[in-house]
Design a protein around this motif. Structure first.
Motif, PDB file in Angstrom:
ATOM      1  N   THR A 178       0.831  -1.200   0.000  1.00 45.57           N
ATOM      2  CA  THR A 178       0.000   0.000   0.000  1.00 45.57           C
ATOM      3  C   THR A 178       0.865   1.250   0.000  1.00 45.57           C
ATOM      4  O   THR A 178       0.596   2.224  -0.715  1.00 45.57           O
ATOM      5  CB  THR A 178      -0.930   0.016   1.227  1.00 45.57           C
ATOM      6  OG1 THR A 178      -1.701  -1.186   1.255  1.00 45.57           O
ATOM      7  CG2 THR A 178      -1.858   1.209   1.190  1.00 45.57           C
ATOM      8  N   SER A 179       1.933   1.215   0.798  1.00 49.63           N
ATOM      9  CA  SER A 179       2.860   2.351   0.846  1.00 49.63           C
ATOM     10  C   SER A 179       3.516   2.587  -0.504  1.00 49.63           C
ATOM     11  O   SER A 179       3.674   3.734  -0.941  1.00 49.63           O
ATOM     12  CB  SER A 179       3.941   2.107   1.909  1.00 49.63           C
ATOM     13  OG  SER A 179       3.373   1.935   3.188  1.00 49.63           O
ATOM     14  N   GLN A 180       3.881   1.508  -1.200  1.00 47.66           N
ATOM     15  CA  GLN A 180       4.510   1.619  -2.511  1.00 47.66           C
ATOM     16  C   GLN A 180       3.545   2.216  -3.533  1.00 47.66           C
ATOM     17  O   GLN A 180       3.924   3.068  -4.353  1.00 47.66           O
ATOM     18  CB  GLN A 180       4.969   0.235  -2.979  1.00 47.66           C
ATOM     19  CG  GLN A 180       5.670   0.225  -4.338  1.00 47.66           C
ATOM     20  CD  GLN A 180       6.963   1.013  -4.320  1.00 47.66           C
ATOM     21  OE1 GLN A 180       7.797   0.823  -3.447  1.00 47.66           O
ATOM     22  NE2 GLN A 180       7.121   1.924  -5.266  1.00 47.66           N
ATOM     23  N   ILE A 181       2.296   1.777  -3.465  1.00 50.42           N
ATOM     24  CA  ILE A 181       1.289   2.308  -4.386  1.00 50.42           C
ATOM     25  C   ILE A 181       1.084   3.795  -4.151  1.00 50.42           C
ATOM     26  O   ILE A 181       1.028   4.591  -5.106  1.00 50.42           O
ATOM     27  CB  ILE A 181      -0.042   1.549  -4.231  1.00 50.42           C
ATOM     28  CG1 ILE A 181       0.102   0.108  -4.754  1.00 50.42           C
ATOM     29  CG2 ILE A 181      -1.176   2.265  -4.970  1.00 50.42           C
ATOM     30  CD1 ILE A 181      -1.104  -0.762  -4.508  1.00 50.42           C
ATOM     31  N   GLU A 182       0.957   4.202  -2.900  1.00 49.06           N
ATOM     32  CA  GLU A 182       0.738   5.614  -2.586  1.00 49.06           C
ATOM     33  C   GLU A 182       1.939   6.458  -2.999  1.00 49.06           C
ATOM     34  O   GLU A 182       1.779   7.592  -3.471  1.00 49.06           O
ATOM     35  CB  GLU A 182       0.451   5.777  -1.093  1.00 49.06           C
ATOM     36  CG  GLU A 182      -0.903   5.205  -0.687  1.00 49.06           C
ATOM     37  CD  GLU A 182      -1.193   5.396   0.785  1.00 49.06           C
ATOM     38  OE1 GLU A 182      -0.244   5.704   1.547  1.00 49.06           O
ATOM     39  OE2 GLU A 182      -2.370   5.241   1.181  1.00 49.06           O
ATOM     40  N   GLU A 183       3.132   5.913  -2.843  1.00 46.38           N
ATOM     41  CA  GLU A 183       4.336   6.627  -3.269  1.00 46.38           C
ATOM     42  C   GLU A 183       4.336   6.826  -4.785  1.00 46.38           C
ATOM     43  O   GLU A 183       4.638   7.928  -5.282  1.00 46.38           O
ATOM     44  CB  GLU A 183       5.583   5.836  -2.844  1.00 46.38           C
ATOM     45  CG  GLU A 183       6.893   6.521  -3.196  1.00 46.38           C
ATOM     46  CD  GLU A 183       8.105   5.705  -2.777  1.00 46.38           C
ATOM     47  OE1 GLU A 183       9.155   5.836  -3.420  1.00 46.38           O
ATOM     48  OE2 GLU A 183       7.981   4.916  -1.805  1.00 46.38           O
ATOM     49  N   ASN A 184       3.990   5.775  -5.519  1.00 48.31           N
ATOM     50  CA  ASN A 184       3.924   5.882  -6.982  1.00 48.31           C
ATOM     51  C   ASN A 184       2.815   6.831  -7.424  1.00 48.31           C
ATOM     52  O   ASN A 184       2.973   7.583  -8.399  1.00 48.31           O
ATOM     53  CB  ASN A 184       3.693   4.503  -7.601  1.00 48.31           C
ATOM     54  CG  ASN A 184       4.899   3.591  -7.458  1.00 48.31           C
ATOM     55  OD1 ASN A 184       5.969   4.030  -7.078  1.00 48.31           O
ATOM     56  ND2 ASN A 184       4.714   2.317  -7.751  1.00 48.31           N
ATOM     57  N   LEU A 185       1.698   6.797  -6.712  1.00 47.79           N
ATOM     58  CA  LEU A 185       0.593   7.693  -7.019  1.00 47.79           C
ATOM     59  C   LEU A 185       1.011   9.153  -6.866  1.00 47.79           C
ATOM     60  O   LEU A 185       0.752   9.988  -7.737  1.00 47.79           O
ATOM     61  CB  LEU A 185      -0.590   7.402  -6.101  1.00 47.79           C
ATOM     62  CG  LEU A 185      -1.669   6.449  -6.602  1.00 47.79           C
ATOM     63  CD1 LEU A 185      -2.688   6.176  -5.502  1.00 47.79           C
ATOM     64  CD2 LEU A 185      -2.364   6.995  -7.828  1.00 47.79           C
ATOM     65  N   ASN A 186       1.656   9.444  -5.749  1.00 52.61           N
ATOM     66  CA  ASN A 186       2.095  10.813  -5.496  1.00 52.61           C
ATOM     67  C   ASN A 186       3.109  11.277  -6.532  1.00 52.61           C
ATOM     68  O   ASN A 186       3.110  12.439  -6.942  1.00 52.61           O
ATOM     69  CB  ASN A 186       2.702  10.922  -4.091  1.00 52.61           C
ATOM     70  CG  ASN A 186       1.656  10.763  -2.993  1.00 52.61           C
ATOM     71  OD1 ASN A 186       0.481  11.096  -3.196  1.00 52.61           O
ATOM     72  ND2 ASN A 186       2.060  10.262  -1.841  1.00 52.61           N
ATOM     73  N   ARG A 187       3.971  10.353  -6.968  1.00 52.85           N
ATOM     74  CA  ARG A 187       4.976  10.703  -7.978  1.00 52.85           C
ATOM     75  C   ARG A 187       4.303  11.065  -9.304  1.00 52.85           C
ATOM     76  O   ARG A 187       4.673  12.041  -9.950  1.00 52.85           O
ATOM     77  CB  ARG A 187       5.938   9.537  -8.172  1.00 52.85           C
ATOM     78  CG  ARG A 187       7.135   9.870  -9.086  1.00 52.85           C
ATOM     79  CD  ARG A 187       8.047   8.684  -9.295  1.00 52.85           C
ATOM     80  NE  ARG A 187       8.563   8.178  -8.042  1.00 52.85           N
ATOM     81  CZ  ARG A 187       8.293   6.982  -7.530  1.00 52.85           C
ATOM     82  NH1 ARG A 187       7.507   6.158  -8.204  1.00 52.85           N
ATOM     83  NH2 ARG A 187       8.796   6.599  -6.385  1.00 52.85           N
ATOM     84  N   LEU A 188       3.302  10.275  -9.694  1.00 49.16           N
ATOM     85  CA  LEU A 188       2.599  10.552 -10.943  1.00 49.16           C
ATOM     86  C   LEU A 188       1.749  11.815 -10.850  1.00 49.16           C
ATOM     87  O   LEU A 188       1.636  12.570 -11.815  1.00 49.16           O
ATOM     88  CB  LEU A 188       1.714   9.360 -11.322  1.00 49.16           C
ATOM     89  CG  LEU A 188       2.432   8.179 -11.973  1.00 49.16           C
ATOM     90  CD1 LEU A 188       1.516   6.973 -12.047  1.00 49.16           C
ATOM     91  CD2 LEU A 188       2.916   8.556 -13.364  1.00 49.16           C
TER      92      LEU A 188
END
Length: 276
Positions: A19-29
């Motif tokens: 979940t943390s990885q997904i949120e990090e990728n989301l914020n980057r995009l």
């Protein structure tokens, strides 16, 4: 007095690393600028593909399946499924637009290789430009549907559905950038003050500027210039532009097809969770 603790049916209070990885990728995009070049658009497509790959892993977690199968989340999940269906439709429109543009590009390249002069070539170029009008019309409709859908998006209090909402929104943004890129800059501002000649000069001037590079639009602008002049000197330049456009389209097709497959897989998984 005995105390009773209600058991949570959502994700555990300790956030899963996925979940943390997904949120990090989301914020980057989310923080990245809107894609305006084939290279930046390719990077965003890859980023969204990675997101959907992580989503597939997230959907395999028992805690995720438990959260999505709750009766109080059913309406939200069904809305997500409706949204995914609409986004898949937009993907199909984008795929059709790329395919039609590529086929016309290849056909025109074949004609250019067979002919040594410019006689009759202008009419073939006009056929390409006419086909592009149909492509742009379909893209314009798809963009309106996307905008309408984005305006209707609601929020969710559930962590899982909230993450899926975020991925849905980012996917819409990338598809919007893709469609705008394929359609070309002139469709973004129909009230442009520049005529076709000045547009072509501007494109040449900023060819080295990555933020203004659009191989499909460059090829189209060169064709319009050729139709106006029918100058044999423009034929070689047109061939080069068409080659660049075809290569660009091929890359975008591959990225879009990969995203499409990942979205289908995630949709099937969610449907299976609901039907369990």
């Amino acid at each position: 007095m005995a105390s009773f603790h209600a058991r949570s049916n959502s994700l555990p209070s300790r956030q899963h690393p996925l979940t943390s990885q997904i949120e990090e990728n989301l914020n980057r995009l989310r923080s990245s600028q809107s894609a305006s070049t084939s290279s930046s658009l390719g990077q965003q497509l890859n980023g969204v593909q990675d997101l959907h790959e992580h989503v597939d892993m997230l959907l395999q977690l028992p805690s995720t399946q438990q959260a999505l199968s709750q009766e109080q989340q059913r309406k939200c999940v069904e809305e997500l499924l409706d949204g995914s269906l609409m986004i898949l439709d937009v993907c199909n429109i984008a795929k059709d637009a790329l395919l039609q543009t590529k086929e016309c590009t290849q056909e025109l390249q074949s004609i250019l290789r067979r002919r040594r002069g410019v006689e009759g070539l202008a009419s073939e170029v006009r056929k390409y430009l006419t086909s592009r009008k149909a492509v742009k019309k379909a893209i314009c409709k798809a963009l309106k549907n996307l905008k309408h859908f984005e305006n209707k998006q609601s929020t969710s209090s559930c962590e899982v559905t909230s993450i899926l909402r975020g991925i849905e929104a980012v996917t819409c943004n990338v598809l919007e950038s893709l469609l705008s890129f394929v359609s070309g800059p002139e469709s973004e501002s129909k009230l442009s003050r520049f005529n076709l000649v000045s547009k072509l000069m501007h494109q040449k001037k900023v060819a080295s500027d990555e933020d203004e590079e659009n191989e499909i639009a460059n090829a189209e602008a060169t064709m319009r210039s050729f139709v106006k002049s029918e100058n044999i000197k423009h034929v070689e330049n047109l061939q080069n532009e068409l080659q660049n456009s075809e290569a660009c389209i091929q890359d975008l097709e591959e990225g879009l097809e990969s995203l499409f497959r990942r979205m289908i897989k995630a949709r099937v998984t969610v449907l299976n969770i609901l039907n369990c």
